[in-house]
Design an enzyme around this catalytic site. Structure first.
Site, PDB file in Angstrom:
ATOM      1  N   ASP A 343     -44.569 -32.771  40.794  1.00  0.00           N
ATOM      2  CA  ASP A 343     -45.409 -31.210  40.867  1.00  0.00           C
ATOM      3  C   ASP A 343     -45.274 -30.762  41.793  1.00  0.00           C
ATOM      4  O   ASP A 343     -45.106 -31.122  43.181  1.00  0.00           O
ATOM      5  CB  ASP A 343     -47.398 -31.538  40.959  1.00  0.00           C
ATOM      6  CG  ASP A 343     -47.632 -30.558  40.953  1.00  0.00           C
ATOM      7  OD1 ASP A 343     -47.710 -29.938  39.570  1.00  0.00           O
ATOM      8  OD2 ASP A 343     -48.339 -30.421  41.702  1.00  0.00           O
ATOM      9  N   GLU A 379     -40.522 -29.799  39.211  1.00  0.00           N
ATOM     10  CA  GLU A 379     -41.230 -28.657  39.053  1.00  0.00           C
ATOM     11  C   GLU A 379     -40.782 -27.584  40.666  1.00  0.00           C
ATOM     12  O   GLU A 379     -41.407 -27.715  41.171  1.00  0.00           O
ATOM     13  CB  GLU A 379     -42.239 -29.004  38.651  1.00  0.00           C
ATOM     14  CG  GLU A 379     -43.056 -27.330  38.564  1.00  0.00           C
ATOM     15  CD  GLU A 379     -44.995 -27.551  38.730  1.00  0.00           C
ATOM     16  OE1 GLU A 379     -45.342 -26.753  37.501  1.00  0.00           O
ATOM     17  OE2 GLU A 379     -45.321 -27.936  39.593  1.00  0.00           O
TER      18      GLU A 379
END
Length: 725
Positions: A343, A379
């Protein structure tokens, strides 16, 4: 109580079979107390006298698995200089492998008095804190091995442990919403039928529900608020025995591996649940604030925030980096997971200020003999300056390709000047990844993900409808590249429903037949809706769970069949980028590996790409020209395919190219269904493609595909026809 010196490594609580070793890093500590709790939460404090390299440690031969514990760190409380030690605050071990209890957001969890951030609060937080649990590391893996599916054959399914299973009718009710449910045969059978090879789980590291959300009757449903990087989230455990969530997680992984499905974890190492300077003191802040967090150099009371959550983990400090790497290795070696999706991964590359693809974190991953061998997915953005880094990660990494999502959405809703970029995204985004020596599998292709509309909502809503989140519909992305087909939200109009069904098939077929690695959001194949909410981060309810009783079975069947087509034909999952040469062929030269085609069946010329309102294109994929070998060194040879994409509102008639491409062709996919049959199409024939649809044809070798019962690919076409408007 007998207390032995113990060892500084490994960090955390480690049961050896004859007792437990406790080890905690804190450079700022003057004293450290290990706090043991019994079933009634009665506390016993143990002074830790041994210190090696700022690591405090001891060994307790009487401590067995199931023991609850925490720490109290004595040292300077001087926020102006970045120090926040406060022994009245019980602290969770950053290396805890399991947790017990919940945080109830009492004032005592904060080191200041509400309303006065410069004050000091010395109330004991222990009665209100989550505790660490000593675990038994033994587990019978029964010979479990990592499936190690090649990237080129991977089909990822992004899922939420609870959201996927909370309403599954075939899972026993006590198990729903848990790791045990995800490992249940009914759930695994669905994944296998879809052709999924890897399930990417939204955060399962122990996380915290934000105080503000709890006060508003909501929760941190998504889980991007980690507090313990080695502990599986306790609420996804079906039992109530402290520490046994580890066993249940391992059992789930083992069951998925038996089915050939890899487990990828969505991990949040960029920040923690302690928030900014107004946040609680739960773990890292009280253990060593300046080591674990990036502090404002001009005012160390405050935190650098590249994540939008209030803090950023300090990847410049060796012990913060060690925590990340130890966590990654633990999940691979001890929990048998097969990869990670990071993330806001750009944050981990900010060793100083700018995003640096040569930062220490990437060097450590590159050199690590365990972590470097699993799937690593970034990401590739954060909220800091220069944070959008799609295409800029190192060679080991794949990336969520946000440009793929945006371009495919724009193409299918008929936006002008998207044809050229659509072609690039369909063929693996070489413009983003080839320059760094990477291959098409560097691109994790997706149209929808947890953050945003579901696929059904993407074709049903023009605007977000996030009122349930309690933020006056101001949260979430406002520019969704969506199209409601003329009516906002639910409708009984059969024409609009038919258009929406076709649009969903267009997206799924495009996704699964693009070069790169496809990722499908859980429930998209079932027509899952969130009623237009594109930010369900706080919605732990039927709004965000899969409603299995309302499943769109035809769409699910369609998804399975297209996935089977991709699996059967390496043409759709090449490990190298297309060459495409020559554009102008001489007589007798072989066909290129890819040819873009105009309506009249001729190769596209450069000027054809510059027509701003052009929304239709054909492409020839040369299965004979893959130029690859399999694991045995045998050349890979497939058959040829034609793909026709028509994002225009009106029907477009294409001419099938000459015999050198293929003498006869059969339809294997027609998302409109209007022209789906088993009648061969000869070279040079006119082939109509309905408005806003796509058709896939395969070169005919031998007899045409039979009726649906005899051919999986043919049934795709018939299913599309039966489901069309």
């Amino acid at each position: 109580m007998e207390i032995w010196p113990g060892t500084p490594y490994p960090l955390g609580a480690t049961f050896t079979g004859s007792g437990t070793n406790f080890s905690l890093f804190s450079e700022c500590a003057e004293r450290v107390e290990l706090c043991l709790f019994d079933d009634d939460r009665v506390e016993t404090r143990v002074e830790m006298h041994e210190v090696d390299g700022f690591v405090w440690h001891c060994f307790l031969p009487s401590v067995q698995p199931g023991q609850r514990y925490g720490y109290r760190v004595h040292g300077a409380y001087d926020p102006a200089n970045g120090h926040r030690a406060n022994p009245s605050k019980l602290l969770l071990d950053p290396y805890a492998k399991a947790t017990d209890g919940d945080i109830d957001w009492n004032q005592s969890l904060f080191s200041y008095e509400f309303g006065d951030p410069d004050s000091r609060n010395d109330e004991d937080s222990a009665p209100h804190m989550m505790l660490g649990v000593v675990i038994n590391p033994y587990f019978d893996w029964e010979g479990d091995r990592h499936p190690k599916t090649p990237y080129s054959e991977t089909f990822i399914y992004e899922a939420h442990v609870k959201g996927m299973t909370a309403l599954h009718p075939d899972v026993p009710e006590p198990l729903r919403g848990t790791y045990a449910a995800l490992g249940h045969p009914a759930v695994i059978d669905h994944l296998v039928k879809l052709g999924v090879t890897a399930i990417e789980l939204m955060p399962v590291h122990q996380f915290v529900h934000d105080k503000t959300l709890i006060e508003n009757g909501l929760t941190n449903y998504w889980g991007y608020n980690t507090i313990a990087f080695l502990a599986p989230h306790r609420e996804y455990y079906s039992g109530d025995n402290p520490g046994q969530q580890v066993q249940e997680f391992k059992t789930m992984v083992r069951a998925l591996h038996v089915a050939g499905i890899e487990v990828i974890l969505d991990v949040v190492y960029n920040h923690t649940a302690e928030g900014n300077h107004m946040g609680p003191t739960l773990s890292f802040r009280g253990i060593d604030n300046s080591a674990y967090y990036r502090l404002d150099e001009d005012d160390p009371r405050h935190y650098v925030d590249y994540t939008g959550t209030g803090n950023t983990l300090n990847v410049r400090h060796p012990h913060a980096l060690q925590l990340i790497m130890d966590s990654l290795r633990y999940w691979v070696v001890e929990m048998h997971v097969d990869g990670f999706r990071f993330d806001l991964a750009s944050t981990l590359a900010r060793e100083f200020y700018d995003v640096d693809r040569l930062s220490t974190f990437f060097e450590l991953v590159q050199q690590d003999p365990v972590v470097s061998q699993v799937k690593l997915i970034a990401e590739p953005w954060d909220v800091g300056p220069g944070g959008y880094q799609v295409g800029n990660f190192p060679s080991l990494w794949s990336e969520w390709n946000g440009k793929y999502r945006d371009t495919v959405r724009d193409f299918w809703r008929g936006e002008p000047s998207t044809l050229g970029e659509f072609a690039s995204r369909l063929t693996g985004s070489s413009d983003l990844y080839e320059h760094s020596g990477r291959r098409p599998v560097a691109s994790i292709n997706f149209v929808t993900a947890h953050d945003g509309f579901t696929l059904r909502d993407l074709v049903s809503y023009n605007e977000k409808h996030n009122e349930a989140n309690g933020e006056n519909n101001k949260d979430g992305e406002s520019f969704n590249r969506s199209w409601n087909m003329g009516v906002e939200g639910p409708t009984d109009d059969p024409v609009i429903l038919g258009r929406r069904a076709r649009a969903q098939r267009n997206f799924i077929a495009t996704l699964l037949l693009s070069q790169g690695v496809p990722m499908l959001l859980h429930g998209d194949e079932l027509g899952r809706t969130q009623s237009g909410n594109n930010n369900t981060y706080a919605q732990d309810s039927e709004l965000s769970w899969i409603n299995w009783d309302a499943a769109d079975e035809p769409l699910s069947e369609f998804t399975s069949m297209v996935a089977a087509l991709r699996s059967a034909h390496p043409t759709f999952r090449r490990s190298r980028f297309f060459d495409g040469r020559p554009v102008h062929r001489g007589e007798g030269e072989p066909l290129p590996d890819i040819v873009w085609l105009t309506f009249d069946g001729e190769p596209m010329e450069p000027e054809n790409w510059d027509v701003s309102l052009e929304r239709s294109v054909g492409v020839f994929l040369n299965g004979q020209g893959i130029r690859e070998v399999d694991s045995r060194g045998i050349p890979v040879v497939d058959v040829n395919f034609l793909l026709y994409f028509n994002a225009d509102e009106n029907e477009v008639e294409f001419t099938i190219p000459g015999e050198e491409y293929g003498a006869e062709w059969e339809i294997v996919i027609d998302t409109a269904g209007s022209g789906a049959d088993t009648v061969p199409r000869p070279a040079g024939a006119r082939h109509p493609v309905a408005g806003r649809s796509m058709t896939v044809l395969r070169v005919l070798k031998g007899e045409p595909a039979g009726p649906p019962a005899d051919s999986a690919e043919a049934s795709v076409a018939f299913l599309a026809r039966d489901s069309a408007d």
